[in-house]
Design an enzyme around this catalytic site. Sequence first.
Site, PDB file in Angstrom:
ATOM      1  N   ARG A  40       5.246 -12.968  10.052  1.00  0.00           N
ATOM      2  CA  ARG A  40       5.839 -11.653   9.764  1.00  0.00           C
ATOM      3  C   ARG A  40       7.201 -11.560  10.408  1.00  0.00           C
ATOM      4  O   ARG A  40       7.499 -12.253  11.365  1.00  0.00           O
ATOM      5  CB  ARG A  40       5.070 -10.482  10.277  1.00  0.00           C
ATOM      6  CG  ARG A  40       4.017 -10.178  10.743  1.00  0.00           C
ATOM      7  CD  ARG A  40       3.417  -9.036  11.438  1.00  0.00           C
ATOM      8  NE  ARG A  40       3.824  -7.709  11.068  1.00  0.00           N
ATOM      9  CZ  ARG A  40       3.220  -6.998  10.125  1.00  0.00           C
ATOM     10  NH1 ARG A  40       2.218  -7.489   9.452  1.00  0.00           N
ATOM     11  NH2 ARG A  40       3.609  -5.775   9.869  1.00  0.00           N
ATOM     12  N   GLU A  62       0.865  -1.165   0.000  1.00  0.00           N
ATOM     13  CA  GLU A  62       0.000   0.000   0.000  1.00  0.00           C
ATOM     14  C   GLU A  62       0.908   1.223   0.000  1.00  0.00           C
ATOM     15  O   GLU A  62       1.766   1.343   0.877  1.00  0.00           O
ATOM     16  CB  GLU A  62      -0.885  -0.016   1.255  1.00  0.00           C
ATOM     17  CG  GLU A  62      -1.901   1.098   1.213  1.00  0.00           C
ATOM     18  CD  GLU A  62      -2.766   1.194   2.469  1.00  0.00           C
ATOM     19  OE1 GLU A  62      -2.698   0.288   3.324  1.00  0.00           O
ATOM     20  OE2 GLU A  62      -3.492   2.200   2.568  1.00  0.00           O
ATOM     21  N   LYS A  84       4.258   0.642   9.601  1.00  0.00           N
ATOM     22  CA  LYS A  84       4.356   1.903   8.861  1.00  0.00           C
ATOM     23  C   LYS A  84       3.775   3.062   9.656  1.00  0.00           C
ATOM     24  O   LYS A  84       4.275   4.173   9.568  1.00  0.00           O
ATOM     25  CB  LYS A  84       3.632   1.762   7.520  1.00  0.00           C
ATOM     26  CG  LYS A  84       4.560   1.315   6.420  1.00  0.00           C
ATOM     27  CD  LYS A  84       3.875   1.345   5.081  1.00  0.00           C
ATOM     28  CE  LYS A  84       2.945   0.176   4.924  1.00  0.00           C
ATOM     29  NZ  LYS A  84       2.380   0.058   3.586  1.00  0.00           N
TER      30      LYS A  84
END
Length: 560
Positions: free
Chosen positions: A265, A39, A275
């Site tokens: 992750r 994104e 982020k």
Amino acid sequence: MSDADADIEDGNRDFIRDTIREDLRSGRHKAVVTRFPPEPNGYLHIGHAKSICLNFGIAGEFGGRCNLRFDDTNPAREEQEFIDAIQTDVRWLGFDWGDDLHHASDYFEQLYAWAEHLIEAGKAYVDDLSAEEMREYRGTLTEPGRNSPHRDRSVEENLDLFRRMRAGEFPDGARILRARIDMASGNMNLRDPALYRILHAPHPRTGTNWCIYPTYDFAHGQSDAIEGVTHSLCTLEFSDHRPLYEWFIENLPVPAQPRQYEFSRLNITHTVLSKRNLAQLVDDGHVAGWDDPRMPTVSGLRRRGVPAEAIRDFIGRLAITKSDGVVEAAMLDHCIREHLNANVERRMAVLRPLKVVIENYPEGQTEELDAVNKPQDPDSSTRKVPFAREIYIERDDFMEDPPRKFFRLGPGREVRLRFAYFVTCQETIKDADGNVIELRCTYDPETRGGNAPDGRKVKGTIHWVAAETAATAEVRIYDHLFADPSPGAERSFLEDLNPESLEVLSDCRLEPSLSASNGQTFQFERLGYFAADLDSTSSQLIFNRTIALRDTWAKTKAKN
Ligand code: ATP
Ligand code: MG
């Protein structure tokens, strides 16, 4: 096994690659297609690098392809700067998407048509509940949700309202389009999830064409299907979304049947990899930018002088598993050091200079000495370094009253100047406050190159830089951005910032060859690995310490 160990194993066999091997063998797929779907609302970090190496790596290993797809469905947070930076970073990491650069926004028209398809099938409806009401109706993990009073609108009414949503008749948040699945589902993601939201915001690619945007859940799997993605790899937090991913694929006339797989992750000690948190560090000025060398971003690591190969090597050592773990920051450091040690050339630099005058060296004389660039390599090339009567040595390499184990310079002591001569300290010159500001030494002209013909030994070898020809530089020394191994675990992550993560040394002296160093990383003899900073110019040299020679962090921590 510690958490850290659990996340480390040989990267080339894992459940995802095993599945793909089986799918190719059984003929379920002829070729593998993956995608990396960032994104564009921030810069890529080393966690993304795990996903990039996995997706592009698998495509490479199995002769398939990997698309770069921007998941650009939320224009409120997305910017062109991020789109550009992401492409730069993926390329720099060593991967190539060929012609397959895509955007979820390329599919907005198709996604809209599929939303109408669901409405027509009675599987989606327009809801007028406010966000707060919607939360109330949604229930909790232990209580089922309740049906919205608008859930049973007719197909016609839903189509009409949805088209008017698209036409811009309603303000932000007034209505949403939801899937009509099951408000009592044990999986919250299936309790009539949102498909479209009203957002009157221009989009970097579609401009003002749209004022409704699809949600991640509605866009993602369908984009995978349009692109012919076979294995859609994402992180474990999406496990609960998989039934929804599959519901869309089953209930829409999509051209392919992608499947979603979830893997662990990457988490690293002393590091935040979200982020949102990284953006806050930038926006609040805790760091100089997304590419501040202390940031775990790809651009920060690059600016610090970390080679892409070291990042790929690090990622290659991580396990692709179904349980999250935390990797020691020291392991990344180890990979960086190992790579630099094997590959980069050495230079001499003095970070905290102490002037040395060699009294018996003729005034005005200079000579060029041979210095080995890569002592670890038997065929190493050499370079010339100038030597003269006045040189600088490291302040730390002299002690006025040295303890027995100190093998460097002290009054009356003899040491080797690397690649040069033996020198002996004859006299110490101090300022009014008693600080040593200069040493007077003598050298032995017979020891040129660093060996005494009479077989005399010295215990220490120190580095140096000739004064007159030296380049002056600023050197930035970095430490972990977070002092706490799990930033944010006990309190705001900002309170765990390491107040000593940056030390600026502004009066460093470098051998002259470093004034044109072109962004390469070097080992500064005895000090660590350093790379010229982005902002470095020929009149203002700036070097970043990529990493120290040894892991001193573990030691200092152990002492505390
Ligand atoms: P963040 O949680 O840091 O905000 P994100 O997941 O929202 O990141 P995206 O741009 O949506 O960021 O991520 C693109 C891809 O990278 C996703 O497939 C995501 O699963 C993966 N990814 C993000 N963070 C990590 C991580 N720490 N380890 C492995 N993969 C990650
Ligand atoms: Mg995301």
